[in-house]
Scaffold this active site. Structure first.
Site, PDB file in Angstrom:
ATOM      1  CD  GLU A 255      -5.317  -6.148  -1.198  1.00  0.00           C
ATOM      2  OE1 GLU A 255      -4.835  -4.997  -1.104  1.00  0.00           O
ATOM      3  OE2 GLU A 255      -6.018  -6.663  -0.311  1.00  0.00           O
TER       4      GLU A 255
ATOM      5  CG  ASN B  80      -0.432  -0.224   2.524  1.00  0.00           C
ATOM      6  OD1 ASN B  80       0.573  -0.898   2.684  1.00  0.00           O
ATOM      7  ND2 ASN B  80      -1.062   0.356   3.529  1.00  0.00           N
TER       8      ASN B  80
ATOM      9  CB  CYS C 296      -8.556  -5.103  -3.110  1.00  0.00           C
ATOM     10  SG  CYS C 296      -7.513  -3.659  -2.837  1.00  0.00           S
TER      11      CYS C 296
ATOM     12  CD  GLU D   3      -1.631   4.772   4.510  1.00  0.00           C
ATOM     13  OE1 GLU D   3      -1.123   5.625   5.263  1.00  0.00           O
ATOM     14  OE2 GLU D   3      -2.298   3.810   4.925  1.00  0.00           O
TER      15      GLU D   3
ATOM     16  CB  CYS E 132     -10.696  -3.167   0.941  1.00  0.00           C
ATOM     17  SG  CYS E 132     -10.155  -2.454  -0.628  1.00  0.00           S
TER      18      CYS E 132
ATOM     19  CB  CYS F  41      -5.344  -1.388  -1.783  1.00  0.00           C
ATOM     20  SG  CYS F  41      -6.631  -0.741  -0.716  1.00  0.00           S
TER      21      CYS F  41
HETATM   22  N1  THU Z   1      -5.245  -1.709   2.651  1.00  0.00           N
HETATM   23  C1  THU Z   1      -4.719  -2.464   1.640  1.00  0.00           C
HETATM   24  O1  THU Z   1      -3.624  -2.177   1.140  1.00  0.00           O
HETATM   25  N2  THU Z   1      -5.448  -3.531   1.200  1.00  0.00           N
HETATM   26  C2  THU Z   1      -6.641  -3.907   1.701  1.00  0.00           C
HETATM   27  O2  THU Z   1      -7.281  -4.782   1.155  1.00  0.00           O
HETATM   28  C3  THU Z   1      -7.148  -3.281   2.921  1.00  0.00           C
HETATM   29  C4  THU Z   1      -6.524  -1.984   3.280  1.00  0.00           C
HETATM   30  C5  THU Z   1      -4.507  -0.531   3.094  1.00  0.00           C
HETATM   31  C6  THU Z   1      -5.144   0.763   2.700  1.00  0.00           C
HETATM   32  C7  THU Z   1      -4.588   1.718   3.734  1.00  0.00           C
HETATM   33  O3  THU Z   1      -3.327   2.204   3.283  1.00  0.00           O
HETATM   34  C8  THU Z   1      -4.357   0.849   4.958  1.00  0.00           C
HETATM   35  O4  THU Z   1      -4.397  -0.508   4.499  1.00  0.00           O
HETATM   36  C9  THU Z   1      -5.412   1.035   6.049  1.00  0.00           C
HETATM   37  O5  THU Z   1      -6.690   0.897   5.542  1.00  0.00           O
END
Ligand code: THU
Length: 145
Positions: free
Chosen positions: A56, A43, A99, A45, A96, A54
């Site tokens: 994925e 991920n 994803c 940000e 999520c 994300c």
């Molecule tokens: N996150 C992912 O990278 N993949 C997911 O399927 C769930 C959430 C990340 C997004 C964000 O940077 C952090 O986890 C908290 O939500």
């Protein structure tokens, strides 16, 4: 084909390279092609919180460039909260909703019910499932005619 344990290890390794200063939740993802090639992502940000990427989706983008979404066979997702410079937590992470939709796209292209391995940052307590179980009654490319 990598062992499930190896694919989880690749996802955990990728989580180390996340950029997650806002949530401090590090996620890594490893995508394996039918021929055993593995690519990964984490991920990423940014200061506009809602525009973060994300793990994925980062890994699927790498997969498209390396071998094409059509070749995707298995995906491992792993990670957890960063505390005192260590990513911890044995609770398995599931993709999520967004994803899941991105994984479905690869599944529709490949014609495979992609295996999704969900793991925490540590421990051997992962869950092996499939995209059809994670996203039933999905809206996929076929719906567009
Ligand atoms: N996150 C992912 O990278 N993949 C997911 O399927 C769930 C959430 C990340 C997004 C964000 O940077 C952090 O986890 C908290 O939500």
């Amino acid at each position: 084909m990598a062992s499930t344990q190896d694919l989880v290890a690749r996802a955990r390794e990728a989580a180390q390279r996340a950029h997650a200063p806002y949530s401090r939740f590090h996620v890594g993802c490893a995508v394996e092609a039918a021929d055993g090639t593995v690519v990964s992502g984490a991920n990423v940000e940014n200061a506009c919180y809602r525009l973060g990427l994300c793990a994925e989706q980062a890994a699927l983008s790498a997969a498209q460039h390396a071998f094409g979404l059509r070749e995707v066979a298995r995906i491992a997702v792993a990670g957890g909260p960063m505390r005192d410079d260590i990513i911890g937590g044995a609770e398995p992470i599931t993709p999520c909703g967004g994803c899941r939709q991105a994984i479905l796209e690869a599944a529709a292209l490949s014609g495979r019910d992609i295996e999704v391995i969900c793991a925490g940052a540590d421990g051997d307590d992962w869950v092996v499932t499939t995209i059809s179980a994670l996203l039933p009654a999905a809206f996929g490319p076929a719906a567009l005619g």
